[in-house]
Design an enzyme around this catalytic site. Structure first.
Site, PDB file in Angstrom:
ATOM      1  N   GLU A  41       0.895  -1.025  -0.099  1.00 54.28           N
ATOM      2  CA  GLU A  41      -0.063  -0.064   0.521  1.00 54.28           C
ATOM      3  C   GLU A  41       1.122   1.013  -0.038  1.00 54.28           C
ATOM      4  OE1 GLU A  41      -3.254   0.247  -0.951  1.00 54.28           O
ATOM      5  OE2 GLU A  41      -3.377  -2.032   0.065  1.00 54.28           O
ATOM      6  N   TYR A 124      -5.750   6.236   3.847  1.00 52.56           N
ATOM      7  CA  TYR A 124      -6.786   5.548   2.846  1.00 52.56           C
ATOM      8  C   TYR A 124      -5.181   4.226   3.519  1.00 52.56           C
ATOM      9  CZ  TYR A 124      -5.220   2.175  -1.177  1.00 52.56           C
ATOM     10  OH  TYR A 124      -5.239   0.722  -1.386  1.00 52.56           O
ATOM     11  N   ASP A 142      -9.854   5.563  -1.680  1.00 54.16           N
ATOM     12  CA  ASP A 142      -8.683   5.941  -2.772  1.00 54.16           C
ATOM     13  C   ASP A 142      -8.932   6.984  -3.612  1.00 54.16           C
ATOM     14  OD1 ASP A 142      -9.461   4.121  -4.140  1.00 54.16           O
ATOM     15  OD2 ASP A 142      -7.738   3.658  -4.805  1.00 54.16           O
TER      16      ASP A 142
END
Length: 296
Positions: A41, A124, A142
Site C-alpha cells: 500500500e 487510505y 482512494d
DNA sequence: TAGTCGTGGGT
DNA sequence: TACCCAAGACT
C-alpha cells in the site's frame, strides 16, 4: 421469483465482476502477511501498481518481516526503492518497521487509530491494511474509489479535490455488512476504478454496474471545473532532487560535490535541492563537500 | 489547506 | 509535444 435484495447492489455486482476480472497482483495472494499488505500500500501511493509489483517482490524476499527491514540502514531501503518515486516513502517505511518492532511486537496493529499513528500511514493506507490484511469492515477510499462512488452512487462526474469525511460515509454506506465481504467490495471498487471507471476514458461498456450507475443514467455529464491541480515538474526542485538522489543511490559510497554538479547547472537551485534532501534525512553530509545516502 | 514531494507511461 | 494521471501523506 425476485432476486435476493443484495443481488443487485453495487457491491454485489462489483464483487462478482472482481472475482472474474481482478488482476493477479502478487500481494493479493492469500499467503501475504499484514506487513506485506502494508508495504504494497505504501509503495502504491501515487504510483501505478504495475511498477510496484517487481519492487514489492524484491522487498518481501529480502525483508519478509518488519524486524528484517529495521535491522538494516535506511540507505538500503532507499536503494531498494529504486525509481518508484517519492523516496521519502522508503524512509518512512523503514521508520515504520522500527516502530512496529519497538511498539507492536513486530507486526502491524489491527486498529485504524493505531495504524494511523505509523509513519507514512494515512487515512487510505490505514484502512487498506485494516480491510485487506485483517478483513475488517472499513471504508477504503482512494482516488479510484472516490471517482467510482462519485459517479455510480452520486451521479457526479468526479470526486472533489481532497478526501473528506463525506467520502468515507458515502463509501461505507455501500459496503456489505459481513466484514470479509466488505473488504472484498472495497478491493472491487478500487479495481473497477482502476480498469473500467477511469478518469479520462471510462469504459462503461465493460462496467458491471453500468445499468445502475447514476452518472450514466444522467447522461455522463462532463466535469464542470478543473478537478485537481496538476503540478509542473520540469525545472522544479523536485526534478533536481530526483537527479541528485539518483547519483547518491547509484553510488557505492560517498560522492563529492563535483560529482553532483553535472546533474544541474544552476548552482543556487542545486544547492537548495541538496539542502532539502539533507533536511529530509534522505541524504547526509559525511565531510565538507562530501555527501552520501542517509545511513550509508 | 494548499503546496510539496518522483517517475514513467498513456494520449 | 505537452499534458494528464497514478492504491496519498505530511505540513
Amino acid at each position: 421469483m425476485p432476486a435476493p435484495a443484495d443481488a443487485s447492489t453495487l457491491a454485489h455486482l462489483a464483487i462478482d465482476w472482481y472475482d472474474r476480472h481482478a488482476r493477479d497482483l502478487p500481494w493479493r495472494s492469500p499467503a501475504t502477511t499484514a506487513w506485506g499488505v502494508l508495504v504494497s500500500e505504501v509503495m502504491s501511493q501515487q504510483t501505478p501498481v504495475g511498477r510496484v509489483a517487481p519492487i514489492w517482490l524484491e522487498w518481501m524476499e529480502r525483508w519478509p518481516s518488519p524486524a528484517d527491514l529495521a535491522a538494516e540502514p535506511v540507505a538500503e531501503a532507499i536503494r531498494a526503492w529504486g525509481r518508484l518515486g517519492y523516496p521519502r516513502r522508503a524512509m518512512r517505511l523503514h521508520a515504520c518497521a522500527t516502530t512496529l518492532v519497538r511498539d507492536h511486537e513486530g507486526q502491524p496493529p489491527r486498529s485504524v487509530p493505531e495504524l494511523l499513528a505509523l509513519p507514512g500511514v494515512g487515512a487510505y493506507t490505514a484502512r487498506a491494511v485494516a480491510a485487506f490484511a485483517y478483513g475488517q469492515r472499513e471504508p477504503v477510499v482512494d482516488t479510484n474509489v472516490r471517482r467510482f462512488v462519485a459517479r455510480a452512487a452520486a451521479g457526479r462526474a468526479d470526486a472533489g479535490a481532497a478526501t473528506t469525511p463525506a467520502d468515507l460515509a458515502a463509501t461505507v454506506a455501500l459496503l456489505p455488512e459481513q466484514p470479509s465481504r466488505a473488504a472484498r467490495a472495497s478491493a472491487a471498487f478500487m479495481e473497477i476504478g482502476a480498469l473500467v471507471c477511469t478518469a479520462r476514458a471510462p469504459v462503461c461498456g465493460r462496467c458491471p454496474v453500468a445499468a445502475r450507475c447514476r452518472w450514466r443514467a444522467s447522461g455522463q455529464a462532463l466535469p464542470v471545473g478543473p478537478t485537481r491541480k496538476v503540478q509542473r515538474y520540469a525545472g522544479t526542485d523536485r526534478q533536481v532532487r530526483g537527479l541528485l538522489l539518483a547519483v547518491l543511490r547509484d553510488a557505492t559510497g560517498p560522492v563529492t560535490g563535483d560529482q553532483l554538479a553535472p546533474v544541474w547547472s544552476d548552482d543556487v537551485q542545486r544547492d537548495r535541492a541538496l539542502t532539502s534532501l539533507l533536511d529530509d534525512g534522505l541524504a547526509r553530509q559525511v565531510a565538507p563537500g562530501v555527501y552520501a545516502l542517509a545511513g550509508d
